[in-house]
Design an enzyme around this catalytic site. Structure first.
Site, short mmCIF file in Angstrom:
data_model
loop_
_atom_site.label_atom_id
_atom_site.label_comp_id
_atom_site.label_asym_id
_atom_site.label_seq_id
_atom_site.Cartn_x
_atom_site.Cartn_y
_atom_site.Cartn_z
N ASN A 40 91.23 47.40 77.50
CA ASN A 40 91.61 46.23 76.71
C ASN A 40 93.07 46.30 76.27
OD1 ASN A 40 89.01 45.21 76.86
ND2 ASN A 40 88.42 45.85 74.80
N ARG A 368 85.02 33.39 88.32
CA ARG A 368 85.09 34.82 88.66
C ARG A 368 83.81 35.16 89.41
NH1 ARG A 368 89.27 36.92 85.53
NH2 ARG A 368 89.60 35.91 83.50
N ARG A 398 92.77 34.80 85.73
CA ARG A 398 93.63 35.96 85.58
C ARG A 398 92.96 37.26 86.01
NH1 ARG A 398 95.10 36.08 80.02
NH2 ARG A 398 96.90 34.77 80.43
N HIS A 428 87.23 25.98 83.98
CA HIS A 428 86.57 27.16 83.45
C HIS A 428 85.06 26.96 83.32
CE1 HIS A 428 85.72 30.14 80.09
NE2 HIS A 428 86.35 30.89 80.97
N TYR A 461 76.80 41.25 80.54
CA TYR A 461 77.32 40.17 79.70
C TYR A 461 76.12 39.38 79.16
CZ TYR A 461 82.25 40.40 81.26
OH TYR A 461 83.53 40.78 81.50
N ARG A 562 83.17 37.17 68.54
CA ARG A 562 83.30 38.52 69.07
C ARG A 562 84.73 39.06 69.00
NH1 ARG A 562 83.23 38.44 74.99
NH2 ARG A 562 85.45 38.76 74.82
N HIS A 590 78.95 37.31 75.11
CA HIS A 590 79.77 36.38 75.89
C HIS A 590 79.32 34.93 75.78
CE1 HIS A 590 81.43 34.66 79.76
NE2 HIS A 590 82.50 35.30 79.30
#
Length: 686
Positions: A40, A368, A398, A428, A461, A562, A590
């Protein structure tokens, strides 16, 4: 008033670090939390720190105009927090985890001298496996343009004496540590039932004399660069966006250095020399430990199952007796809660669509995808089976751009119609639509998810996936896919409307605003009013001010956030009715949920892809959906309730951004939300 988003994010990452300290967390899982913390932080230095540094260079008059910067010295505060966290990281690893590994018969070479019993083995390992990947580079200010350390790669700086008596000065070489091509860790021969693990770094440094035979080595220092990861795409439409992004990707790993890490003890003259050679700003040079890229700890090569979490077997739901997911969805809406429930129905949905003779069309958005994606392979099979397949693929996801580009080429060759987003906006949303014609009757099947269509991340997730044949939902989803197929000039002629779907750029914000206003009006009438929200990030100023307005009116607001949280709870006469909870546990939280109303029977329950950030609400296509079906609605309400009652992994944020663990009284039973949700869903599926 808002919390600074970067300081808030650092608070989240510190909460990750705290899990590495928890004695109740299995040992190797604690090591993994250190890995996640490190990963991270690397991303922070690539993505956010360059922005922070840029603002720090502006004059104070300019800074005061930036409403999201609450302190002029934010850069210093960020660096101070990072330094404190890294010190704590080192203490946890050195004083707690490494000794506990030894108690479990694992000796981790970490700043240790090599035992005589292993020296020969390490030399042989170096000669047979590592040496062929070593590429020493002579460093000189004259040839600095020929070599720049790549982003995130590991290197040694080796200082050699030019003569035996040092009278002719020194030379400097950069030696790569090929952990990306080989392994970061090697297991050595056990001694007295104790396993031994060593870094590839130490395998190389121990044998550096072989690389420089006959030379006097004065110093060996590890370094690493983080480079700016921002991809700037021109604000105009390009027919060949894929090629443009590929060019940007090729530049990214050699972009400006946002952090230059060097080993503690490196002499100042060597630091200054490297700053010149690598064109690094001394302000971006940071002293660190001997080992970098400790995100690699995630793959620490010890396989003792007792040192990991006990495996939770995914619940098989729904119980598909016919083996036909389409038949099941046609009878009732199906809502999956990942990773507690199996991802198999999602894979079955696309696999069956690929071979079902009645399926004529498939539409999907891909943000993704897994490296070896079963879903994409199903789409390829569907196209080869003569079905019309349209995939909207987001090339600007990204750090997944290269994987998405790879898959886009494969899909295009298979005959799939590919649509790329406008350079100015990301898609997204996580949506899919399958059209099926049986006996001349058309049935549409919709999938709306809070997470990506990715079977790898679905294992850890937490997300929700809704399957439905609701005609309004399917019609609106088809309208959205039609909209996405045209460029912005053609779309200007379209005016799609949505009711059950809430779509950013269209009706998402007005719908949220209306729901907040309803709760405000209830509170003003003296009626119970409640807003419950679960997101990854809460940053968008206008939405936050609406929540402040609701709080001042007397609306109780429960927020599960989160990561980034810019709202400040507990301010008298402004946010005293706002409570913020953060949960970090074995699964990454998530999912996104929005619940308006205190009466669960009448509450409006919404799930979807959108976080509450400026980019999500204004610069992306996000899709949320109001849950109508009673059983699905009940599950999401209970899901949120269990998370809100967590008193083992939840922390509460106060008005100074401090995090305090939520603890019950002596009479309160311990409740771990993730375990409780698993048990609730397991019982519900029986």
């Amino acid at each position: 008033m808002l919390f600074n988003r970067d300081l808030s994010w650092l608070g989240f990452n510190y909460r990750v670090l705290q899990e590495a300290k928890e004695k109740e967390v299995p040992l190797l899982e604690r090591l993994r939390f250190l890995s996640i913390f490190s990963s991270n932080l690397d991303e922070f230095f690539r993505v956010r720190y360059p922005i922070v540094a840029a603002f720090a260079k502006l004059n104070k008059k300019t800074i005061r105009k930036q409403s999201f910067l609450t302190q002029d010295d934010v850069a210093e505060k960020i660096q101070a927090q990072i330094n404190d966290q890294l010190n704590e990281f080192g203490q946890v690893l050195n004083r707690e985890l490494i000794p506990e590994l030894l108690q479990n018969n694992v000796f981790f070479y970490y700043n240790n001298k090599i035992l005589p019993e292993h020296k020969g083995e390490i030399k042989q390992l170096f000669l047979s496996e590592v040496l062929s990947f070593i590429q020493p580079v002579f460093l000189h200010t004259q040839n600095s343009f020929k070599f720049l350390p790549e982003n995130g790669k590991l290197y040694f700086i080796v200082t050699l004496a030019n003569s035996d008596n040092d009278s002719e000065g020194t030379s400097h070489f950069c030696v790569n540590i090929p952990s990306n091509k080989l392994k970061r860790f090697y297991e050595l021969t056990p001694i007295n039932s104790t396993e031994y693990v060593i870094f590839i770094d130490d395998v190389i440094s121990e044998n550096m004399g072989i690389i420089f035979p006959g030379k006097k080595i004065k110093g060996i220092y590890s370094i690493k660069f983080n480079r700016d990861a921002d991809i700037n795409i021109a604000d105009e439409y390009s027919a060949n966006l894929l090629e443009k992004i590929e060019k940007q990707l090729s530049k990214r790993d050699n972009g400006a250095a946002s952090r230059f890490l060097f080993q503690h003890g490196m002499p100042l003259n060597v630091q200054l020399f490297l700053a010149t050679v690598f064109k690094a700003d001394p302000k971006d040079m940071f002293e660190g430990g001997r080992y970098h890229n400790l995100s690699d700890l995630y793959n620490f090569p010890v396989t003792n199952n007792k040192l990991f979490y006990k495996k939770l077997i995914p619940i098989q739901y729904p119980p598909i007796t016919t083996g036909d997911i389409f038949h099941t969805v046609a009878q009732q809406d199906v809502l999956l809660h990942l990773p507690y429930q199996s991802y198999a129905p999602v894979l079955s949905f696309f696999n069956q669509a690929a071979v079902d003779a009645d399926v004529t069309e498939i539409y999907i958005t891909l943000y993704r995808v897994a490296t070896e994606s079963h879903i994409v392979n199903a789409l390829i099979s569907a196209a080869k089976n003569g079905k019309k397949v349209t995939a909207f693929i987001e090339l600007k996801a990204r750090f997944d751009e290269a994987n998405n580009i790879k898959w886009s080429r494969v899909m295009k060759n298979a005959g799939i119609k590919l649509i790329y987003s406008d350079p100015t906006i990301k898609v997204h949303s996580k949506i899919a639509l399958v059209k099926k014609i049986t006996n001349n009757i058309v049935t549409n099947y919709a999938v709306i998810s809070t997470g990506n269509f990715n079977e790898s991340t679905a294992k850890f997730y937490t997300d929700h996936v809704l399957f439905t044949v609701n005609k309004i939902v399917c019609t609106e989803l088809e309208t959205l896919f039609q909209y996405l197929q045209f460029n912005k000039n053609e779309n200007s002629k379209l005016n799609p409307t949505f009711s059950q779907l809430l779509v950013a750029q269209f009706n998402l914000l007005p719908a949220f605003q209306n729901l907040i206003d309803i709760e405000i009006n209830k509170a003003k009438q003296g009626l119970p009013a409640l807003i419950r929200i679960k997101v990854n990030n809460l940053e968008e100023p206008n939405f936050i001010h609406q929540l402040y307005k609701a709080s001042k009116a007397g609306v109780k607001i429960q927020l599960l956030v989160r990561s980034i949280c810019c709202i400040i709870p507990g301010i008298p006469n402004q946010s005293e009715n706002i409570t913020v909870i953060r949960i970090i546990d074995r699964f990454l939280e998530h999912s996104r949920l929005f619940i308006f109303g205190d009466n669960d029977n009448d509450a409006t329950v919404i799930m979807g892809s959108s976080d509450l950030m400026t980019r999500n609400l204004y610069r992306r296509i996000e899709v949320c959906i109001q849950i109508i079906e009673n059983n699905c609605k009940k599950q999401l309400l209970q899901y949120f309730a269990l998370q809100w009652e967590d008193n083992t992994k939840a922390v509460q944020l106060d008005s100074s951004m401090q995090q305090t663990f939520v603890k019950g009284t002596e009479l309160t039973k311990k409740l771990n939300a993730q375990t409780a949700i698993y048990n609730y869903l397991k019982d519900a599926s029986c």
